[in-house]
Enzyme design. Structure first.
Site, PDB file in Angstrom:
ATOM      1  N   THR A 126      34.281  29.200  32.340  1.00  0.00           N
ATOM      2  CA  THR A 126      34.845  29.895  31.183  1.00  0.00           C
ATOM      3  C   THR A 126      33.876  29.907  29.991  1.00  0.00           C
ATOM      4  OG1 THR A 126      37.007  29.117  31.900  1.00  0.00           O
ATOM      5  CG2 THR A 126      36.853  29.952  29.653  1.00  0.00           C
ATOM      6  N   GLU A 127      33.862  31.041  29.305  1.00  0.00           N
ATOM      7  CA  GLU A 127      33.064  31.193  28.075  1.00  0.00           C
ATOM      8  C   GLU A 127      33.959  31.740  26.975  1.00  0.00           C
ATOM      9  OE1 GLU A 127      29.672  33.653  28.764  1.00  0.00           O
ATOM     10  OE2 GLU A 127      28.847  32.268  30.267  1.00  0.00           O
ATOM     11  N   ILE A 157      35.828  23.139  28.920  1.00  0.00           N
ATOM     12  CA  ILE A 157      35.337  22.502  30.147  1.00  0.00           C
ATOM     13  C   ILE A 157      35.856  21.060  30.234  1.00  0.00           C
ATOM     14  CG2 ILE A 157      33.300  21.925  31.530  1.00  0.00           C
ATOM     15  CD1 ILE A 157      33.889  25.007  30.900  1.00  0.00           C
ATOM     16  N   GLN A 336      66.166  19.270  27.608  1.00  0.00           N
ATOM     17  CA  GLN A 336      67.550  19.636  27.286  1.00  0.00           C
ATOM     18  C   GLN A 336      68.535  18.536  27.707  1.00  0.00           C
ATOM     19  OE1 GLN A 336      68.033  22.294  25.549  1.00  0.00           O
ATOM     20  NE2 GLN A 336      70.262  22.337  25.493  1.00  0.00           N
ATOM     21  N   GLY A 340      68.827  15.442  21.770  1.00  0.00           N
ATOM     22  CA  GLY A 340      67.927  15.212  20.626  1.00  0.00           C
ATOM     23  C   GLY A 340      66.831  14.210  20.956  1.00  0.00           C
ATOM     24  N   GLU A 363      42.638  27.586  35.534  1.00  0.00           N
ATOM     25  CA  GLU A 363      42.209  28.124  36.844  1.00  0.00           C
ATOM     26  C   GLU A 363      42.854  29.486  37.135  1.00  0.00           C
ATOM     27  OE1 GLU A 363      41.420  25.589  40.121  1.00  0.00           O
ATOM     28  OE2 GLU A 363      41.177  23.809  38.875  1.00  0.00           O
TER      29      GLU A 363
HETATM   30  C1  LIG Z   1      43.094  22.171  29.218  1.00  0.00           C
HETATM   31  C2  LIG Z   1      42.192  23.219  29.803  1.00  0.00           C
HETATM   32  C3  LIG Z   1      41.238  22.850  30.751  1.00  0.00           C
HETATM   33  C4  LIG Z   1      40.369  23.801  31.277  1.00  0.00           C
HETATM   34  N1  LIG Z   1      39.374  23.395  32.142  1.00  0.00           N
HETATM   35  C5  LIG Z   1      38.441  24.294  32.535  1.00  0.00           C
HETATM   36  C6  LIG Z   1      37.311  23.872  33.293  1.00  0.00           C
HETATM   37  O1  LIG Z   1      37.158  22.687  33.628  1.00  0.00           O
HETATM   38  N2  LIG Z   1      36.382  24.804  33.625  1.00  0.00           N
HETATM   39  C7  LIG Z   1      36.489  26.112  33.281  1.00  0.00           C
HETATM   40  O2  LIG Z   1      35.608  26.898  33.616  1.00  0.00           O
HETATM   41  N3  LIG Z   1      37.547  26.551  32.547  1.00  0.00           N
HETATM   42  C8  LIG Z   1      38.517  25.675  32.167  1.00  0.00           C
HETATM   43  N4  LIG Z   1      39.592  26.098  31.412  1.00  0.00           N
HETATM   44  C9  LIG Z   1      39.662  27.487  30.998  1.00  0.00           C
HETATM   45  C10 LIG Z   1      40.787  28.295  31.661  1.00  0.00           C
HETATM   46  O3  LIG Z   1      40.496  28.517  33.008  1.00  0.00           O
HETATM   47  C11 LIG Z   1      40.932  29.592  30.847  1.00  0.00           C
HETATM   48  O4  LIG Z   1      41.521  29.233  29.616  1.00  0.00           O
HETATM   49  C12 LIG Z   1      41.785  30.627  31.565  1.00  0.00           C
HETATM   50  O5  LIG Z   1      41.125  31.116  32.699  1.00  0.00           O
HETATM   51  C13 LIG Z   1      42.152  31.802  30.653  1.00  0.00           C
HETATM   52  O6  LIG Z   1      41.064  32.295  29.968  1.00  0.00           O
HETATM   53  P1  LIG Z   1      41.155  32.499  28.383  1.00  0.00           P
HETATM   54  O7  LIG Z   1      41.633  31.233  27.810  1.00  0.00           O
HETATM   55  O8  LIG Z   1      39.867  33.037  27.885  1.00  0.00           O
HETATM   56  O9  LIG Z   1      42.296  33.582  28.198  1.00  0.00           O
HETATM   57  P2  LIG Z   1      42.134  35.181  28.193  1.00  0.00           P
HETATM   58  O10 LIG Z   1      41.408  35.617  29.411  1.00  0.00           O
HETATM   59  O11 LIG Z   1      41.613  35.624  26.884  1.00  0.00           O
HETATM   60  O12 LIG Z   1      43.643  35.648  28.347  1.00  0.00           O
HETATM   61  C14 LIG Z   1      44.538  35.810  27.225  1.00  0.00           C
HETATM   62  C15 LIG Z   1      45.829  36.428  27.750  1.00  0.00           C
HETATM   63  O13 LIG Z   1      45.556  37.725  28.280  1.00  0.00           O
HETATM   64  C16 LIG Z   1      46.016  37.816  29.610  1.00  0.00           C
HETATM   65  N5  LIG Z   1      45.144  38.715  30.389  1.00  0.00           N
HETATM   66  C17 LIG Z   1      43.786  38.689  30.456  1.00  0.00           C
HETATM   67  N6  LIG Z   1      43.343  39.643  31.279  1.00  0.00           N
HETATM   68  C18 LIG Z   1      44.450  40.295  31.751  1.00  0.00           C
HETATM   69  C19 LIG Z   1      44.666  41.391  32.642  1.00  0.00           C
HETATM   70  N7  LIG Z   1      43.636  42.012  33.245  1.00  0.00           N
HETATM   71  N8  LIG Z   1      45.933  41.785  32.874  1.00  0.00           N
HETATM   72  C20 LIG Z   1      46.986  41.155  32.299  1.00  0.00           C
HETATM   73  N9  LIG Z   1      46.849  40.107  31.438  1.00  0.00           N
HETATM   74  C21 LIG Z   1      45.588  39.700  31.178  1.00  0.00           C
HETATM   75  C22 LIG Z   1      45.988  36.391  30.132  1.00  0.00           C
HETATM   76  O14 LIG Z   1      46.828  36.223  31.268  1.00  0.00           O
HETATM   77  C23 LIG Z   1      46.449  35.635  28.906  1.00  0.00           C
HETATM   78  O15 LIG Z   1      47.838  35.666  28.826  1.00  0.00           O
HETATM   79  C24 LIG Z   1      40.490  25.159  30.886  1.00  0.00           C
HETATM   80  C25 LIG Z   1      41.468  25.527  29.957  1.00  0.00           C
HETATM   81  C26 LIG Z   1      42.292  24.584  29.402  1.00  0.00           C
HETATM   82  C27 LIG Z   1      43.298  25.011  28.358  1.00  0.00           C
END
Ligand SMILES: Cc1cc2nc3c(=O)[nH]c(=O)nc-3n(C[C@H](O)[C@H](O)[C@H](O)COP(=O)(O)OP(=O)(O)OC[C@H]3O[C@@H](n4cnc5c(N)ncnc54)[C@H](O)[C@@H]3O)c2cc1C
Length: 381
Positions: A126-127, A157, A336, A340, A363
């Site tokens: 992820t970026e 990450i 629920q 409280g 993921e």
């Molecule tokens: C606690 C935590 C741990 C993580 N660990 C890792 C890790 O170890 N390694 C790693 O690489 N990543 C990791 N992640 C990242 C995670 O995989 C991403 O946050 C996730 O894939 C979503 O990407 P984003 O946050 O950029 O959301 P976005 O892609 O910006 O999505 C925002 C919203 O838009 C929706 N959306 C996007 N595209 C579409 C589409 N084509 N159609 C319909 N809806 C869409 C999404 O479903 C979401 O509701 C982690 C995230 C968290 C919160």
């Protein structure tokens, strides 16, 4: 068709449960409150072989399969999802990527210490501007003097700060989108590779989630993981396995929440009787138990198929999507049932609820899972 764990698998489940109860349960609230990443658990998890469940003994692993692996993740997450996600990111993302696509020398150098639990792994796809659309990776890889120069960043990450080994992806040709992306292995301390901002999260607060930054980071071609341009394709295959572990994380969290609600419903008296004597509460408990069972069955189906060497893209997404949405619903009902008190930190229900939400995001979000399932259904009607 077999719906029961074998005696050995059942014993392993119980030993992980005991471990979680004695080594994790006493610290859960404090770790959550202080966002403490319990690195001190690593040698204990390693001693039990829980950091290399999936890998052959020749690579330092426990030589078991996905059925055992998801059982471990479920039991850890039943007590603390933060530990569950930590073991999952280390195992089925980082270590498994090296196991599946690494050369023999990369396996000896990196997988052996990871699988034996001496090293901790991270996996960075992820970026900031490439989340659901990971093919939009902007981190760049430029060939130079027989090696590579990497620039860019990854966010969210797991283990970005404590990991000894990080698998991450960079693009050598953005015009090729997914086909221009290659995987690389980075070692902690490599010049130009450093952890950055740690997230202050809603849930799973004892798991470490942070950014990593690459600034003219030079790595030799020996650190290239898999073929050039195959990083994205390989990453998607790794996520097929990883998503089963998120299903297990979700099932474990839901199970923990359900058990706490069941206990509370027996203790709490209103109108002169335990609240579990009210049909409204009984129906909630019935729905919770049924949904958890159904999620667990989807989880085990995907795990058993993986162990049989079958492709699980659809089944992994179904297990992950269903289990994560069940988990959020079950945890909300657990709050629920606590009334409280469920809204306070005196009981574990609110934490389970906060933790469960990650399962619908990490993921691949629920929306992305539905897209994957639909694509697979339309491909193979
Ligand atoms: C606690 C935590 C741990 C993580 N660990 C890792 C890790 O170890 N390694 C790693 O690489 N990543 C990791 N992640 C990242 C995670 O995989 C991403 O946050 C996730 O894939 C979503 O990407 P984003 O946050 O950029 O959301 P976005 O892609 O910006 O999505 C925002 C919203 O838009 C929706 N959306 C996007 N595209 C579409 C589409 N084509 N159609 C319909 N809806 C869409 C999404 O479903 C979401 O509701 C982690 C995230 C968290 C919160």
């Amino acid at each position: 068709m077999e719906f029961e764990l074998s005696e050995e698998q059942q014993q392993m489940k119980m030993s992980v449960r005991e471990f979680a109860q004695s080594e994790i349960a006493p610290h859960v609230s404090e770790w959550d409150e202080t966002q403490h990443f319990p690195i001190e658990l690593q040698p204990k998890l390693a001693e039990l072989g829980l950091l290399g469940v999936l890998f052959p003994e020749q690579y330092g692993g426990s030589g078991l399969g996905y059925v055992e692996y998801v059982t471990v993740i479920e039991e850890l997450s039943r007590v603390d999802g933060s530990v569950g996600i930590s073991v999952a990111a280390h195992t089925s993302l980082c270590s498994n990527h090296i196991f599946q696509f690494g050369s023999e020398s990369q396996k000896q150098k990196y997988l052996v210490p990871l699988a034996s639990g001496n090293h901790l792994g991270a996996w960075g796809l992820t970026e900031p501007s490439a989340g659901s659309d990971a093919s939009g990776t902007r981190t760049s890889a430029v060939k130079q003097n027989g090696g590579w120069v990497i620039n860019g960043s990854k966010n969210f990450i797991t283990h970005a700060i404590h990991a000894d080994t990080c698998v991450a992806f960079a693009s050598s040709d953005r015009s090729k989108r997914s086909k221009g992306i290659t995987g690389f292995i980075f070692e902690k301390g490599t010049k130009g590779f450093s952890p950055s901002k740690k997230e202050n999260k809603l849930g799973l607060r004892a798991s470490e989630t942070a950014s990593v930054v690459f600034e003219d980071c030079q790595v030799p071609d020996d650190n290239r993981l898999g073929d050039e341009g195959m990083g994205f394709v390989n990453a998607m295959e790794i996520l097929d396995g990883g998503r089963i572990s998120i299903a297990a994380l979700a099932v474990g969290i839901a199970q923990g929440a359900y058990e706490s609600a069941l206990r509370y419903s027996a203790e709490r008296q209103q109108f002169g009787k335990p609240i579990q004597e009210f049909q409204a509460i009984q129906f909630k408990l019935a729905d919770m138990a049924m949904q958890i069972d159904a999620a667990r069955l989807l989880m085990y189906r995907a795990a058993a198929m993986k162990d049989a060497g079958r492709k699980t893209t659809k089944e992994s997404s179904m297990a992950k999507l269903f289990a994560s949405e069940v988990s959020v619903r079950v945890c909300e009902e657990a709050v629920q049932i606590h009334g409280g008190y469920g809204y306070t930190k005196d009981y574990p229900a609110e934490k389970y609820w906060r933790d469960s939400k990650l399962c619908t995001i990490g993921e691949g979000t629920s929306e992305i899972q539905r897209m994957i399932i639909a694509r697979e259904i339309l491909k193979h009607p």
